[in-house]
Scaffold this motif. Structure first.
Motif, PDB file in Angstrom:
ATOM      1  N   ARG A 330       0.843  -1.192   0.000  1.00 37.57           N
ATOM      2  CA  ARG A 330       0.000   0.000   0.000  1.00 37.57           C
ATOM      3  C   ARG A 330       0.880   1.245   0.000  1.00 37.57           C
ATOM      4  N   TRP A 331       0.624   2.116  -0.969  1.00 27.22           N
ATOM      5  CA  TRP A 331       1.414   3.338  -1.089  1.00 27.22           C
ATOM      6  C   TRP A 331       0.712   4.519  -0.437  1.00 27.22           C
ATOM      7  N   GLY A 332      -0.574   4.745  -0.758  1.00 26.87           N
ATOM      8  CA  GLY A 332      -1.283   5.888  -0.209  1.00 26.87           C
ATOM      9  C   GLY A 332      -2.600   6.097  -0.935  1.00 26.87           C
ATOM     10  N   THR A 333      -3.044   7.332  -0.994  1.00 26.11           N
ATOM     11  CA  THR A 333      -4.344   7.660  -1.579  1.00 26.11           C
ATOM     12  C   THR A 333      -4.201   8.795  -2.584  1.00 26.11           C
ATOM     13  N   VAL A 334      -4.810   8.624  -3.756  1.00 23.95           N
ATOM     14  CA  VAL A 334      -4.842   9.658  -4.785  1.00 23.95           C
ATOM     15  C   VAL A 334      -6.294   9.863  -5.211  1.00 23.95           C
ATOM     16  N   ASP A 335      -6.765  11.090  -5.068  1.00 30.20           N
ATOM     17  CA  ASP A 335      -8.145  11.432  -5.437  1.00 30.20           C
ATOM     18  C   ASP A 335      -9.158  10.489  -4.791  1.00 30.20           C
ATOM     19  N   GLY A 336      -8.903  10.147  -3.538  1.00 30.21           N
ATOM     20  CA  GLY A 336      -9.828   9.308  -2.790  1.00 30.21           C
ATOM     21  C   GLY A 336      -9.696   7.822  -3.053  1.00 30.21           C
ATOM     22  N   HIS A 337      -8.777   7.423  -3.931  1.00 28.92           N
ATOM     23  CA  HIS A 337      -8.595   6.014  -4.262  1.00 28.92           C
ATOM     24  C   HIS A 337      -7.301   5.491  -3.634  1.00 28.92           C
ATOM     25  N   THR A 338      -7.397   4.334  -2.999  1.00 27.29           N
ATOM     26  CA  THR A 338      -6.218   3.720  -2.398  1.00 27.29           C
ATOM     27  C   THR A 338      -5.315   3.152  -3.484  1.00 27.29           C
ATOM     28  N   ILE A 339      -4.025   3.476  -3.402  1.00 26.72           N
ATOM     29  CA  ILE A 339      -3.031   3.020  -4.384  1.00 26.72           C
ATOM     30  C   ILE A 339      -2.127   1.983  -3.727  1.00 26.72           C
ATOM     31  N   SER A 340      -1.982   0.824  -4.398  1.00 27.01           N
ATOM     32  CA  SER A 340      -1.094  -0.221  -3.896  1.00 27.01           C
ATOM     33  C   SER A 340      -0.159  -0.675  -5.004  1.00 27.01           C
ATOM     34  N   PHE A 341       1.094  -0.895  -4.654  1.00 25.36           N
ATOM     35  CA  PHE A 341       2.084  -1.400  -5.611  1.00 25.36           C
ATOM     36  C   PHE A 341       2.163  -2.932  -5.559  1.00 25.36           C
ATOM     37  N   GLN A 342       1.251  -3.572  -4.817  1.00 26.75           N
ATOM     38  CA  GLN A 342       1.308  -5.007  -4.625  1.00 26.75           C
ATOM     39  C   GLN A 342       0.437  -5.744  -5.634  1.00 26.75           C
ATOM     40  N   ALA A 343       0.434  -5.299  -6.874  1.00 19.56           N
ATOM     41  CA  ALA A 343      -0.337  -5.975  -7.917  1.00 19.56           C
ATOM     42  C   ALA A 343       0.298  -7.321  -8.247  1.00 19.56           C
ATOM     43  N   LYS A 344      -0.514  -8.228  -8.790  1.00 17.34           N
ATOM     44  CA  LYS A 344       0.022  -9.498  -9.224  1.00 17.34           C
ATOM     45  C   LYS A 344       0.810  -9.319 -10.509  1.00 17.34           C
ATOM     46  N   THR A 345       1.808 -10.167 -10.697  1.00 18.03           N
ATOM     47  CA  THR A 345       2.610 -10.108 -11.909  1.00 18.03           C
ATOM     48  C   THR A 345       1.714 -10.250 -13.143  1.00 18.03           C
ATOM     49  N   GLY A 346       1.849  -9.332 -14.083  1.00 17.17           N
ATOM     50  CA  GLY A 346       1.037  -9.338 -15.276  1.00 17.17           C
ATOM     51  C   GLY A 346      -0.218  -8.510 -15.154  1.00 17.17           C
ATOM     52  N   ASP A 347      -0.554  -8.091 -13.937  1.00 14.92           N
ATOM     53  CA  ASP A 347      -1.718  -7.245 -13.708  1.00 14.92           C
ATOM     54  C   ASP A 347      -1.429  -5.850 -14.243  1.00 14.92           C
ATOM     55  N   PRO A 348      -2.340  -5.248 -15.030  1.00 13.67           N
ATOM     56  CA  PRO A 348      -2.114  -3.883 -15.512  1.00 13.67           C
ATOM     57  C   PRO A 348      -1.846  -2.898 -14.387  1.00 13.67           C
ATOM     58  N   ALA A 349      -2.378  -3.205 -13.178  1.00  8.23           N
ATOM     59  CA  ALA A 349      -2.151  -2.309 -12.044  1.00  8.23           C
ATOM     60  C   ALA A 349      -0.677  -2.258 -11.644  1.00  8.23           C
ATOM     61  N   ALA A 350       0.099  -3.240 -12.112  1.00  7.52           N
ATOM     62  CA  ALA A 350       1.531  -3.214 -11.822  1.00  7.52           C
ATOM     63  C   ALA A 350       2.165  -1.946 -12.377  1.00  7.52           C
ATOM     64  N   VAL A 351       1.556  -1.392 -13.423  1.00  7.38           N
ATOM     65  CA  VAL A 351       2.043  -0.142 -14.003  1.00  7.38           C
ATOM     66  C   VAL A 351       1.138   1.025 -13.624  1.00  7.38           C
ATOM     67  N   SER A 352      -0.158   0.850 -13.783  1.00 11.90           N
ATOM     68  CA  SER A 352      -1.082   1.974 -13.608  1.00 11.90           C
ATOM     69  C   SER A 352      -1.061   2.533 -12.200  1.00 11.90           C
ATOM     70  N   ALA A 353      -0.981   1.679 -11.176  1.00  8.43           N
ATOM     71  CA  ALA A 353      -0.960   2.169  -9.803  1.00  8.43           C
ATOM     72  C   ALA A 353       0.280   3.003  -9.547  1.00  8.43           C
ATOM     73  N   ARG A 354       1.396   2.540 -10.060  1.00  9.33           N
ATOM     74  CA  ARG A 354       2.646   3.284  -9.843  1.00  9.33           C
ATOM     75  C   ARG A 354       2.643   4.593 -10.625  1.00  9.33           C
ATOM     76  N   LEU A 355       2.039   4.596 -11.809  1.00  7.94           N
ATOM     77  CA  LEU A 355       1.952   5.836 -12.570  1.00  7.94           C
ATOM     78  C   LEU A 355       1.055   6.858 -11.866  1.00  7.94           C
ATOM     79  N   GLN A 356       0.022   6.382 -11.193  1.00 11.89           N
ATOM     80  CA  GLN A 356      -0.822   7.309 -10.438  1.00 11.89           C
ATOM     81  C   GLN A 356      -0.013   7.990  -9.333  1.00 11.89           C
ATOM     82  N   ALA A 357       0.862   7.221  -8.683  1.00 12.63           N
ATOM     83  CA  ALA A 357       1.705   7.801  -7.643  1.00 12.63           C
ATOM     84  C   ALA A 357       2.687   8.810  -8.247  1.00 12.63           C
ATOM     85  N   VAL A 358       3.258   8.467  -9.388  1.00 11.46           N
ATOM     86  CA  VAL A 358       4.185   9.389 -10.050  1.00 11.46           C
ATOM     87  C   VAL A 358       3.460  10.670 -10.455  1.00 11.46           C
TER      88      VAL A 358
END
Length: 538
Positions: A330-358
């Protein structure tokens, strides 16, 4: 040998186009494979096999490779290749023979830093020219954590040739074995008029200069670490003064020093929103960091004007973006949405969540910068703090490209300083970076330092169009060995034309040059004077 330059992107596109033109983009095994193969023979064990490096040969990497030197045709041991751009494996069959298949087995073991190459090219010498038989991309992603093996192969329609070549990029370690060149001794001799292997022209022939548009006006940039380490990571105006202006022994400012400061976090800054927030607060804290740099820049400008010189203009600032590590939870919250870098391998969130943090970080910097009121500073861009493309991290290439897009949307460039022969070095433009500076990683070698490293780094910077990063480690303040190596690196760079107008980045620990400028030890003070002389050498 230097060989032919082949960037990952450019070489792959050219290869794909030629395969399509030849109708070989996806060659299926010939019908003969379904027939009896009594006449099929592997000639690789009896051939003369030569390996060439597609980049400057480095004795340090070559020494490491000797630990893994099994024959390429072995079915048991592995042959290891360490960095240095890429490899050409040429198999000389002595006489023309009808080649029907070429293959090589490769290992991936991320725990050891061993990865599959992104692609493997298979080539043959036919009718006096090199032709492409096919290009194979890895079917197993480089971020797959398992230990696996994979056979890269291409089928050929009985092409008569005595020379076969396999090319692949080597960004980290590549392990290979069981090289085979299969010939069908009953095949009808064939010398097809295939298109010649496309040349991939080198886009660069010299290092990046300060006048190059890609450098965005950066001539000499000093790395400034902040965000932790107490006073060591807290810069005052007094700390910055010897870095913005050349501090003469009498304490007066006698010239301009660094025109750009790169602020970046220490590696122990937590990979959470709170950790990034504290780093931001450190950057914009009252009286230190950016405010202190603004004060030092004003003092330098005033001093130079008193000497009758023209004011050098605002000090440029580049802000380092903390690297969002895959799997950090768990990284934090952006625009009310919880952001986590703990996506499963191959999950699009592996990139999208980290880009939201950036994206949150970039927006936060821009907002704070507008509010800060720093009249003697100019925000010149952002910096990617990971010094290599991380093949073990899912979607790292997409993460970098997405970050570049976010920064470019803000109207600013994204910069990078990869280490010597770092994975991704040759593809820095395709990754989305606007400029890059190559680390020498020379002085840190200490007693194991070898001058060839400097020569190779110069060649890499020239052929990849990067600037150069010089490095002054903390040992130089107390060790004659490290002082000598640092001065030697400055001298060789200058003698070889890599001083003066070439764009530079400088690593100098935390405030090392400021300490050297005020040191009562003449040998330590000489480090500061040598640096100034290098920055403005003709």
């Amino acid at each position: 040998m230097m060989g032919r330059r082949r960037t990952l992107c450019g070489r792959r596109i050219a290869a794909a186009a030629l395969c399509a033109a030849m109708g070989l983009a996806a060659i299926a095994p010939p019908a003969a494979r379904a027939q009896a193969k009594d006449a099929w023979l592997d000639f690789a064990p009896y051939a003369n096999i030569q390996v060439d490096v597609d980049g400057p040969v480095d004795q340090g990497f070559a020494a490491q490779e000797k630990k893994y030197d099994a024959p390429l045709t072995s079915t048991e041991g592995w042959r290891g290749f360490d960095s240095q751009g890429g490899r050409d494996i040429t198999v000389d069959l002595t006489y023309d023979r009808p080649v029907v298949e070429v293959s090589i087995e490769m290992l991936q073991k991320p725990a050891w830093g061993v990865f599959y190459p992104e692609h493997v090219d298979f080539e043959a010498y036919v009718n006096g020219k090199w032709v492409l038989l096919g290009t194979r991309q890895t079917a197993i992603p480089t971020w797959d954590p398992r230990q696996t093996t994979q056979v890269f192969s291409v089928s050929a329609p009985g092409v008569m040739t005595h020379l076969v070549r396999i090319h692949f990029p080597v960004a980290a370690w590549v392990f290979v074995r069981h090289l085979q060149v299969i010939c069908d001794m009953t095949a009808q001799p064939s010398y097809p008029d295939l298109p010649a292997l496309p040349a991939v022209p080198a886009p660069f022939t010299q290092p990046m200069t300060a006048l190059d548009a890609r450098a965005h006006g950066i001539h000499n940039m000093l790395l400034v670490y902040t965000g932790s380490h107490g006073q060591q990571g807290t810069w005052t105006a007094d700390d910055f003064l010897p870095a913005t202006g050349y501090l003469m022994p009498n304490g007066e400012i006698g010239g301009r020093m660094f025109d750009t400061m790169l602020f970046l976090p220490y590696g122990d800054v937590p990979d959470t929103q709170m950790g990034w927030q504290k780093y931001l607060q450190s950057l914009f804290a009252h009286g230190v960091q950016l405010e202190a740099l603004d004060a030092a820049a004003a003092q330098t400008n005033n001093a130079l004007q008193r000497f009758g010189g023209n004011p050098p203009g605002p000090e440029q600032v580049v802000i380092g973006i903390p690297y969002p590590r895959f799997g950090d939870g768990r990284w934090g919250t952006v625009d009310g949405h919880t952001i986590s870098f703990q996506a499963k391998t191959g999950d699009p969130a592996a990139v999208s969540a980290r880009l939201q943090a950036v994206g949150w970080f970039v927006r936060s910097v821009l907002s704070r910068w507008r509010q800060a009121g720093l009249p003697h500073l100019k925000l010149a861009g952002f910096y990617w703090t990971s010094e290599a493309v991380r093949y073990k991290s899912p979607g790292d290439t997409e993460l970098i490209q997405g970050t570049a897009a976010l920064v470019h949307q803000a109207g600013l460039p994204l910069f990078w300083i990869p280490y010597y022969y770092a994975p991704g070095l040759e593809d820095w433009q395709q990754l989305g970076f606007d400029a890059a500076w190559l680390q020498l990683n020379y002085v840190f070698l200490g007693e194991q330092a070898y001058a060839e490293r400097l020569t190779n780094a110069e060649a890499l910077a020239a052929r990849n169009g990067t600037g150069i990063e010089l490095e002054l480690p903390s040992q130089a303040l107390t060790s004659p060995l490290y002082r000598g190596l640092y001065v030697q690196s400055l001298r060789q760079m200058q003698n070889d034309g890599f001083a003066g107008i070439v764009s530079h980045a400088f690593y100098a620990g935390s405030k090392l040059l400021s300490q050297a400028a005020r040191s009562p030890d003449p040998a330590v003070r000489a480090l500061y004077d040598a640096t100034y002389g290098f920055l403005y050498a003709g």
